[in-house]
Design an enzyme around this catalytic site. Structure first.
Site, PDB file in Angstrom:
ATOM      1  N   HIS A 157      -0.196 -21.231 -35.249  1.00  0.00           N
ATOM      2  CA  HIS A 157      -1.375 -21.652 -34.496  1.00  0.00           C
ATOM      3  C   HIS A 157      -1.404 -23.175 -34.504  1.00  0.00           C
ATOM      4  CE1 HIS A 157      -3.391 -22.820 -38.200  1.00  0.00           C
ATOM      5  NE2 HIS A 157      -3.205 -21.599 -38.690  1.00  0.00           N
ATOM      6  N   ASP A 278       2.313  -5.727 -51.515  1.00  0.00           N
ATOM      7  CA  ASP A 278       3.104  -6.203 -52.655  1.00  0.00           C
ATOM      8  C   ASP A 278       2.181  -6.506 -53.836  1.00  0.00           C
ATOM      9  OD1 ASP A 278       4.574  -8.379 -54.316  1.00  0.00           O
ATOM     10  OD2 ASP A 278       6.124  -7.593 -52.968  1.00  0.00           O
ATOM     11  N   SER A 293      -0.262 -19.721 -43.442  1.00  0.00           N
ATOM     12  CA  SER A 293      -0.045 -19.673 -41.999  1.00  0.00           C
ATOM     13  C   SER A 293       1.341 -20.206 -41.655  1.00  0.00           C
ATOM     14  CB  SER A 293      -1.094 -20.510 -41.264  1.00  0.00           C
ATOM     15  OG  SER A 293      -2.351 -19.916 -41.335  1.00  0.00           O
TER      16      SER A 293
END
Length: 331
Positions: A157, A278, A293
């Site tokens: 992004h 996980d 991110s």
């Protein structure tokens, strides 16, 4: 020089209404990527980001700027026909022309507007009643390196203003390695985040702050493992892995599940929905945290996308963008 910081780049998304794809495992249809290969990232990076002009982040009510019509997210690009490069120029020009009406040239959603504003004496200082900024810094994750054109992609992004979430116009951005020192663990209602410091070595220059990722020119040689890029139709619900760094500078694979929900018709940054399964990652981070991110998502030995957002109300889940979308955007 070490500088401990909290990650401030990522935008967090609140859990919303989902669409369920059809019973087929395929997420979507796609054009052929012609066996495109890239080196996957997963390494943390630091960015020193400088915007074009000076971004208005707040306008004081009934101030000269407010009365003239200046708004939050206006970008001041000129004062009395002189180019504005940063905050310091704005401050100096207001002081220089404090007894005069000043012409402010602003960029408002790509429309150029001139505003006439006369500074006022406010508590002993001449001001027009605005808060501005021209730079920011933070830590994110590199998604992939493209050795064919000597570039790399990050975040999944764009870099946005923290208050407004609007995309920041970029003048330049310096990219350097980062070391993760600690994690603020995520929990319901709190996104958490990676904390670390920048190293002095520069690894690249950002050239494009896009809605679908930060794209940079690479200034170093890389020799990481190459992966084919999956097309949309190859991405399916089921087991996958994210490759990310939550300690130091070396990424690791962590198991996730790609869910059948997606938003590719509405928001390309939410083309993939993942859930962290996980146990090691859940113990360390509580799920997805700010700073992750850009972390590559790998399925069936191919790069399928990158992590973009965390669900604030359920940080074990998050969104991702398709790798194909990022590669198309980089062209």
């Amino acid at each position: 020089m070490k500088k401990v910081i909290s990650f401030i780049i990522a935008i967090v998304a609140i859990l919303g209404v989902y669409n369920t794809i059809n019973p087929s495992n395929a997420i979507a249809t796609s054009s052929d990527l012609k066996n495109k290969t890239v080196q996957i990232g997963g390494q943390p990076f630091g960015i020193k980001f400088y915007s074009e002009g000076a971004l208005v982040t707040k306008v004081r009510e009934n101030s000269p700027a407010d009365k003239a019509g200046m708004r939050v997210n206006d970008i001041i690009i000129g004062i009395n026909n002189e180019k504005v490069k940063d905050n310091e120029v704005v401050r100096n020009k207001i002081e220089e022309y404090k007894n005069q009406t000043i012409k402010f040239t602003i960029n408002r959603d790509y429309e150029i507007i001139d505003l006439s504003i006369k500074p006022e004496n406010h508590n002993g200082n001449y001001t027009v009643g605005i808060w501005i900024k021209d730079s920011c810094a933070g830590i994110g994750t590199i998604t992939y390196y493209d050795t064919n054109n000597n570039t790399f992609a990050c975040l999944g992004h764009g870099i946005c203003d923290k208050e407004s979430t609007n995309l920041l116009p970029m003048a330049e951005g310096d990219i350097c390695p980062a070391i993760i020192q600690s994690v603020d663990k995520a929990k319901s209602g709190y996104a958490g985040g990676l904390n670390g410091y920048f190293l002095d070595d520069e690894i690249g220059k950002a050239y494009y702050n896009s809605e679908y990722g930060l794209f940079c020119n690479k200034e170093i040689e890389t020799s990481y493992k190459e992966y084919k890029v999956a097309t949309k139709e190859e991405v399916k619900k089921g087991t996958a892995y994210i490759y990310t760094t939550v300690e130091g500078s070396s990424p690791k694979f962590y198991k996730v599940t790609i869910k059948p929900e997606c938003h590719f018709f509405f928001d390309k940054m939410k083309e993939i929905t993942i859930e962290v399964t996980d146990k090691e990652l859940l113990k360390k981070t509580g799920g997805i945290v700010q700073g992750m991110s850009g972390s590559p998502i790998i399925q069936d030995g191919k790069l399928v996308g990158a992590v973009t957002h965390v669900f604030v109300n359920n940080p074990e889940k998050g969104y991702g963008i398709l790798a194909e979308t990022m590669i198309e955007e980089s062209k």
